[in-house]
Design a protein around this motif. Sequence first.
Motif, PDB file in Angstrom:
ATOM      1  N   GLY A  47      33.596  31.949  34.297  1.00 51.45           N
ATOM      2  CA  GLY A  47      33.230  30.776  33.512  1.00 51.45           C
ATOM      3  C   GLY A  47      34.293  29.698  33.441  1.00 51.45           C
ATOM      4  N   ASP A  48      35.464  29.939  34.002  1.00 46.91           N
ATOM      5  CA  ASP A  48      36.527  28.926  33.994  1.00 46.91           C
ATOM      6  C   ASP A  48      36.294  27.973  35.165  1.00 46.91           C
ATOM      7  OD1 ASP A  48      38.787  27.417  33.795  1.00 46.91           O
ATOM      8  OD2 ASP A  48      40.190  29.101  33.741  1.00 46.91           O
ATOM      9  N   LEU A  49      35.315  27.118  35.001  1.00 48.09           N
ATOM     10  CA  LEU A  49      34.866  26.261  36.103  1.00 48.09           C
ATOM     11  C   LEU A  49      35.870  25.164  36.431  1.00 48.09           C
ATOM     12  CD1 LEU A  49      31.096  26.014  35.128  1.00 48.09           C
ATOM     13  CD2 LEU A  49      32.198  27.617  36.714  1.00 48.09           C
ATOM     14  N   ALA A  50      36.618  24.703  35.437  1.00 48.64           N
ATOM     15  CA  ALA A  50      37.630  23.676  35.700  1.00 48.64           C
ATOM     16  C   ALA A  50      38.720  24.227  36.617  1.00 48.64           C
ATOM     17  CB  ALA A  50      38.226  23.175  34.393  1.00 48.64           C
ATOM     18  N   ASP A  51      39.176  25.439  36.330  1.00 46.63           N
ATOM     19  CA  ASP A  51      40.203  26.033  37.187  1.00 46.63           C
ATOM     20  C   ASP A  51      39.631  26.412  38.550  1.00 46.63           C
ATOM     21  OD1 ASP A  51      42.429  25.740  35.619  1.00 46.63           O
ATOM     22  OD2 ASP A  51      42.324  27.720  34.710  1.00 46.63           O
ATOM     23  N   PHE A  52      38.368  26.788  38.600  1.00 47.81           N
ATOM     24  CA  PHE A  52      37.730  27.064  39.888  1.00 47.81           C
ATOM     25  C   PHE A  52      37.705  25.799  40.742  1.00 47.81           C
ATOM     26  CE2 PHE A  52      33.451  27.762  42.142  1.00 47.81           C
ATOM     27  CZ  PHE A  52      34.047  28.386  43.230  1.00 47.81           C
ATOM     28  N   LYS A  57      40.115  22.521  45.282  1.00 48.96           N
ATOM     29  CA  LYS A  57      40.840  21.330  45.732  1.00 48.96           C
ATOM     30  C   LYS A  57      42.190  21.702  46.340  1.00 48.96           C
ATOM     31  CE  LYS A  57      38.672  18.292  42.305  1.00 48.96           C
ATOM     32  NZ  LYS A  57      38.879  17.543  41.033  1.00 48.96           N
ATOM     33  N   ASP A  58      42.879  22.631  45.690  1.00 49.42           N
ATOM     34  CA  ASP A  58      44.186  23.042  46.188  1.00 49.42           C
ATOM     35  C   ASP A  58      44.056  23.759  47.536  1.00 49.42           C
ATOM     36  OD1 ASP A  58      47.188  23.510  45.088  1.00 49.42           O
ATOM     37  OD2 ASP A  58      46.532  25.246  46.263  1.00 49.42           O
ATOM     38  N   ILE A  59      43.042  24.577  47.665  1.00 50.08           N
ATOM     39  CA  ILE A  59      42.804  25.291  48.917  1.00 50.08           C
ATOM     40  C   ILE A  59      42.538  24.313  50.053  1.00 50.08           C
ATOM     41  CG2 ILE A  59      41.121  26.771  50.104  1.00 50.08           C
ATOM     42  CD1 ILE A  59      40.968  28.383  47.436  1.00 50.08           C
ATOM     43  N   PRO A  95      35.740  20.391  47.133  1.00 51.09           N
ATOM     44  CA  PRO A  95      35.541  20.651  48.564  1.00 51.09           C
ATOM     45  C   PRO A  95      35.069  22.086  48.814  1.00 51.09           C
ATOM     46  CG  PRO A  95      37.883  20.479  48.057  1.00 51.09           C
ATOM     47  CD  PRO A  95      37.164  20.142  46.806  1.00 51.09           C
ATOM     48  N   LYS A  96      34.031  22.213  49.607  1.00 54.16           N
ATOM     49  CA  LYS A  96      33.358  23.491  49.813  1.00 54.16           C
ATOM     50  C   LYS A  96      33.922  24.213  51.033  1.00 54.16           C
ATOM     51  CE  LYS A  96      28.639  25.335  49.875  1.00 54.16           C
ATOM     52  NZ  LYS A  96      27.202  24.962  49.894  1.00 54.16           N
ATOM     53  N   VAL A 314      50.073  37.332  57.467  1.00 55.01           N
ATOM     54  CA  VAL A 314      50.952  36.745  56.455  1.00 55.01           C
ATOM     55  C   VAL A 314      50.100  36.425  55.226  1.00 55.01           C
ATOM     56  CG1 VAL A 314      52.548  34.881  55.901  1.00 55.01           C
ATOM     57  CG2 VAL A 314      52.426  35.771  58.245  1.00 55.01           C
ATOM     58  N   ILE A 315      50.512  36.953  54.084  1.00 60.92           N
ATOM     59  CA  ILE A 315      49.771  36.751  52.835  1.00 60.92           C
ATOM     60  C   ILE A 315      50.670  36.022  51.859  1.00 60.92           C
ATOM     61  CG2 ILE A 315      48.480  37.865  50.973  1.00 60.92           C
ATOM     62  CD1 ILE A 315      48.341  40.364  52.881  1.00 60.92           C
ATOM     63  N   ARG A 316      50.163  34.921  51.291  1.00 59.05           N
ATOM     64  CA  ARG A 316      50.931  34.115  50.344  1.00 59.05           C
ATOM     65  C   ARG A 316      50.206  34.045  49.005  1.00 59.05           C
ATOM     66  NH1 ARG A 316      51.302  31.595  55.218  1.00 59.05           N
ATOM     67  NH2 ARG A 316      53.408  31.361  56.043  1.00 59.05           N
ATOM     68  N   ALA A 317      50.962  34.240  47.955  1.00 60.93           N
ATOM     69  CA  ALA A 317      50.440  34.065  46.608  1.00 60.93           C
ATOM     70  C   ALA A 317      50.601  32.606  46.206  1.00 60.93           C
ATOM     71  CB  ALA A 317      51.181  34.973  45.632  1.00 60.93           C
ATOM     72  N   ARG A 318      49.556  32.047  45.633  1.00 57.16           N
ATOM     73  CA  ARG A 318      49.537  30.617  45.297  1.00 57.16           C
ATOM     74  C   ARG A 318      49.230  30.410  43.820  1.00 57.16           C
ATOM     75  NH1 ARG A 318      51.306  25.662  47.216  1.00 57.16           N
ATOM     76  NH2 ARG A 318      49.877  23.991  46.621  1.00 57.16           N
ATOM     77  N   ASP A 319      49.990  29.519  43.187  1.00 57.66           N
ATOM     78  CA  ASP A 319      49.698  29.069  41.832  1.00 57.66           C
ATOM     79  C   ASP A 319      48.936  27.758  41.947  1.00 57.66           C
ATOM     80  OD1 ASP A 319      49.741  27.923  39.266  1.00 57.66           O
ATOM     81  OD2 ASP A 319      51.614  28.939  38.760  1.00 57.66           O
ATOM     82  N   PHE A 320      47.622  27.814  41.727  1.00 59.82           N
ATOM     83  CA  PHE A 320      46.795  26.613  41.854  1.00 59.82           C
ATOM     84  C   PHE A 320      47.060  25.627  40.721  1.00 59.82           C
ATOM     85  CE2 PHE A 320      43.801  29.925  43.714  1.00 59.82           C
ATOM     86  CZ  PHE A 320      44.092  29.608  45.031  1.00 59.82           C
TER      87      PHE A 320
END
Length: 337
Positions: A47-52, A57-59, A95-96, A314-320
Amino acid sequence: MERRSLLGATAGALVLGGLAQGTAAAAPSDGDEGLVTSFNVISDIQGDLADFAQALKDIRATNPRGSGLAVAGDITPRGYDFEYAEVQKVLDQGPKPREVAWAIGNHEFYVPKYSDPNTLAQSTWPNGTTEDSLFRSFHRFAKRSTIYAETTFGGIPVLTLGTERYMKYHDNSLWDEVWISDAQFRWLEDRLQYWARRRKPVMVITHHPLPNTVSGTRSKIYLSDYLQPDRLLGLLGRHRDVFLFSGHTHWDLNLSDWYVRRTVPGTANLDGFSVINTGAVQTGFADNGQGGEVTVPGRFNQGLQVDVHRDRVVIRARDFATGTWMKRITVPLSTRI
């Protein structure tokens, strides 16, 4: 089982991902030499649609040529059709991603706790809601007829797993535990063998974490999420180039055991397979030092970018939320693609 709130409800050795330590200044690329594809993984939108929307966008900004997005469950807060529609609306506004692989989570089964969307009524569970209706809602949204499914991101196989029963309907002493059918186990075994013969790494997406793997899973909170953990571990543990991505815990990707190698006795694979915590879009948690968990302060919105090269992943952790890289792990493949 439930935890945190009304909505929140093994054998083997463990090798911690010590090489996974990194900094927020981690380089955004590991070089494009031999790059096969790149994709992203998130979980626990709830339900956290703003962060989704911010994550999408960040992706797009950091991985504009990404081949797909995997969502490791808890797509909705409760599993109502209108909640799925809200997620779809954000996705359509973009962006989809080119393709999305959806895994089912426990929050997709929380409609029966309510007599209507505004009235919590756990004492009268399931409030007229049938188990079949919950699965139908997920199937309509995910546009498929099974819980488990296979797709590919840039030619790399992506398998989604999930429970085929909401156990409260079958045993009143249970809630969110994962039950996997013989058919799903046979399918998983077949697909893992198929792709191993073709020398491809396999990305497995599931909501619930396996015990004694990534952050939080040595706590009693998560030790009993699977009703058949040893059978699942036995299948995954045979293959060095399996990467299992799990959500559910919301545990912070800043923790040292966000990535681990899990070895399973009896599988003849002494190197184990990779297990990765996906973080969460909605609310973060960490160890409270007393066997429980505590909320991570501030805005929390985390996920992963996965770059598959011919000889490594290679796996990276991201803070959106802050738009920064947190960590990186490079995992050599046992065979070159």
